[in-house]
Design an enzyme around this catalytic site. Structure first.
Site, PDB file in Angstrom:
ATOM      1  N   CYS A  91      48.872  38.239  46.025  1.00 19.85           N
ATOM      2  CA  CYS A  91      47.862  37.157  46.033  1.00 19.85           C
ATOM      3  C   CYS A  91      47.898  36.514  44.654  1.00 19.85           C
ATOM      4  O   CYS A  91      46.978  36.685  43.850  1.00 19.85           O
ATOM      5  CB  CYS A  91      46.476  37.696  46.345  1.00 19.85           C
ATOM      6  SG  CYS A  91      46.284  38.390  47.994  1.00 19.85           S
ATOM      7  N   ALA A  92      48.960  35.777  44.373  1.00 21.07           N
ATOM      8  CA  ALA A  92      49.329  35.479  42.992  1.00 21.07           C
ATOM      9  C   ALA A  92      48.702  34.237  42.369  1.00 21.07           C
ATOM     10  O   ALA A  92      48.626  34.125  41.148  1.00 21.07           O
ATOM     11  CB  ALA A  92      50.854  35.357  42.894  1.00 21.07           C
TER      12      ALA A  92
ATOM     13  N   LYS B 299      49.271  36.555  36.390  1.00 19.99           N
ATOM     14  CA  LYS B 299      49.762  37.941  36.310  1.00 19.99           C
ATOM     15  C   LYS B 299      51.254  38.010  36.612  1.00 19.99           C
ATOM     16  O   LYS B 299      51.998  38.757  35.978  1.00 19.99           O
ATOM     17  CB  LYS B 299      48.973  38.839  37.268  1.00 19.99           C
ATOM     18  CG  LYS B 299      47.497  38.947  36.937  1.00 19.99           C
ATOM     19  CD  LYS B 299      46.760  39.753  37.998  1.00 19.99           C
ATOM     20  CE  LYS B 299      45.259  39.667  37.799  1.00 19.99           C
ATOM     21  NZ  LYS B 299      44.734  38.291  38.042  1.00 19.99           N
TER      22      LYS B 299
ATOM     23  N   CYS C 196      37.894  40.726  40.238  1.00 23.09           N
ATOM     24  CA  CYS C 196      37.081  40.157  39.149  1.00 23.09           C
ATOM     25  C   CYS C 196      35.598  40.260  39.530  1.00 23.09           C
ATOM     26  O   CYS C 196      34.838  39.309  39.389  1.00 23.09           O
ATOM     27  CB  CYS C 196      37.479  38.717  38.840  1.00 23.09           C
ATOM     28  SG  CYS C 196      37.383  37.589  40.246  1.00 23.09           S
TER      29      CYS C 196
END
Length: 448
Positions: free
Chosen positions: A259-260, A265, A381
């Site tokens: 899930c970039a 990341k 998050c």
């Protein structure tokens, strides 16, 4: 003009359901010709009004016969932003705030209500120091109004953290903080980037958690910085950087980020591989994949590509092919309320429960992609326990071929005390110099 733009953003967020950071970014991009002072005013009033929404409504309701939830959306937003200026912006005279609000109501076709707007605001301006707040002994009600946080979220947090810790987090959400960036070490050194930014008039400090992370402030428009255009850095919070850092990739590793978007990341991982190995950055939509691709081009990295893939769908061709899988999954976002202020009003208990189910569904699929001996990095998050340690315990009970991998030796001294179960890191806003964030490092020790 500036107050009219503030009103437009507030309506887009509170009436139309747009996310505040997107609505504000679109306005600032469209009106780049406005000077720095006007742009700063738009940003501050918009973000401040949304940050303090519950408190502002509480104040307005003490002075208005028509309660906030019964008002027309335009009038409601005009009053909210005006009361924010009255309470939190000493640089703007009270008379100017009231007059401009009346003018704006008239301009938007509500001339018949200008007397109402004027009366409410002037009454508030005269009595701001006399407003009574809930009794501090009524913890949830008091904290909800004082920090504009929905009561159900406070009840949830107070069941996990002390009142003191919760108040530290709430205070931090309302503070203005510098932007955190990651130096693109494949393009330049930290010192070169620091010098370049300072030449552009940007204030720069090294972040205490990682040597290639910088805190910047004092700039007007990020995309206007030459160092940004040259791909010398990426905007990324320190907590997010820790995911790739603690994954500890080795040269030649194969990495899948499931899930970039927008790619922070994955790009960090590609950089840590020193142009070896390969990173496949996946996401659900063409829009998100194109966003990743734009950032890949700007970075100049060649050992990474972006593909469209739904993380909830099994990919047989990826089974046991990855040395590292990154699963930074959709979550309630309650750790980043300082940046995405309206999330606290949009999130519900029901949606949180759905997100836990979605996270478990994705973890069930993507764990299969990890090679024996390989690593799965799970992160969110949020500071919601069920999405964090709750999912860790769920995952270990369902996939016994995995175990938590120790990270304590790889974090800086300041973070060692925040490591849980040796392989998990819990970051809290205000307690740590970061967003609220959670990560867990799993290692696959045998075949499933």
């Amino acid at each position: 003009m500036t107050r009219e733009l503030v009103l437009a953003v507030l309506l887009e967020v509170t009436r139309d359901g747009e996310y505040s950071h997107i609505a504000l970014r679109n306005v600032l991009s469209k009106y780049q010709y406005l000077d720095k002072k006007e742009r700063a005013f738009i940003t501050r009033v918009t973000e401040g009004t949304l940050e303090h929404l519950i408190e502002l409504d509480y104040i307005i309701n003490q002075f208005s016969k028509v309660k906030v939830d019964k008002m027309k959306p335009v009038i409601r937003c005009i009053l909210r932003s005006a009361v924010y200026q009255l309470k939190y912006m000493d640089s703007v005279p009270d008379s100017a705030v009231c007059n401009e609000a009346v003018k704006l109501a008239q301009k938007k076709g509500f001339g018949s209500l200008k007397g109402f707007v004027n009366g409410v605001l002037r009454n508030i301006a005269r009595n701001l120091d006399k407003i009574t707040y809930p009794n501090p002994a009524d913890t949830v009600s008091y904290l909800s109004v004082r920090y504009s946080m929905p009561e159900w979220i406070l009840t949830e947090w107070l069941s996990c953290f002390s009142r003191e810790t919760v108040e530290v987090m709430l205070e931090d959400f309302l503070k203005e903080k510098p932007t955190v960036i990651r130096c693109n070490l494949s393009r330049c050194s930290v010192e070169t980037l620091k010098q370049s930014l300072e030449k552009e008039g940007v204030c720069v400090d090294i972040h205490p958690y990682l040597p290639y992370a910088l805190c910047i402030s004092g700039y007007d428009y990020l995309e206007g910085l030459e160092s940004f255009q040259k791909g010398m850095f990426s905007v990324q919070d320190i907590s997010s950087m820790l995911v790739s850092h603690l994954a500890a990739p080795k040269e030649g590793d194969s990495v899948i980020d499931v899930c970039a978007s927008p790619g922070g990341k994955a790009l960090h991982m590609a950089e840590l591989l020193h142009e070896t190995g390969h990173v496949e950055a996946r996401d659900l939509t063409d829009y998100k994949v194109n966003l990743i691709r734009e950032n890949i081009v700007r970075s100049g990295l060649t050992n990474i590509d972006a593909v469209r893939w739904d993380a909830t769908v099994s990919d047989a061709s990826s089974v046991e092919t990855a040395d590292i899988v990154i699963a930074d999954l959709p979550c309630s976002g309650l750790g980043v309320l300082g940046k995405k202020t309206d999330l606290k009003y949009k999130m519900t208990k029901e949606t949180q429960a759905e997100l836990v189910h979605l996270q478990q569904s994705i973890l069930s699929e993507v764990q299969a992609y990890v090679k024996p001996g390989g690593v799965l990095m799970y992160s969110t998050c949020t500071i919601h326990e069920k999405e964090n340690m709750g999912n860790v315990y769920w995952f270990l009970s369902h996939y016994p071929e995995f175990e938590l991998a120790s990270i304590r030796q790889d974090v800086c001294e300041a973070l060692k005390g925040s490591v849980r179960e040796e392989g998990c890191l819990n970051l809290l806003p205000g307690v740590h110099k970061s967003d609220g964030f959670f990560l867990a490092k799993f290692r696959k020790v045998k075949h499933g």
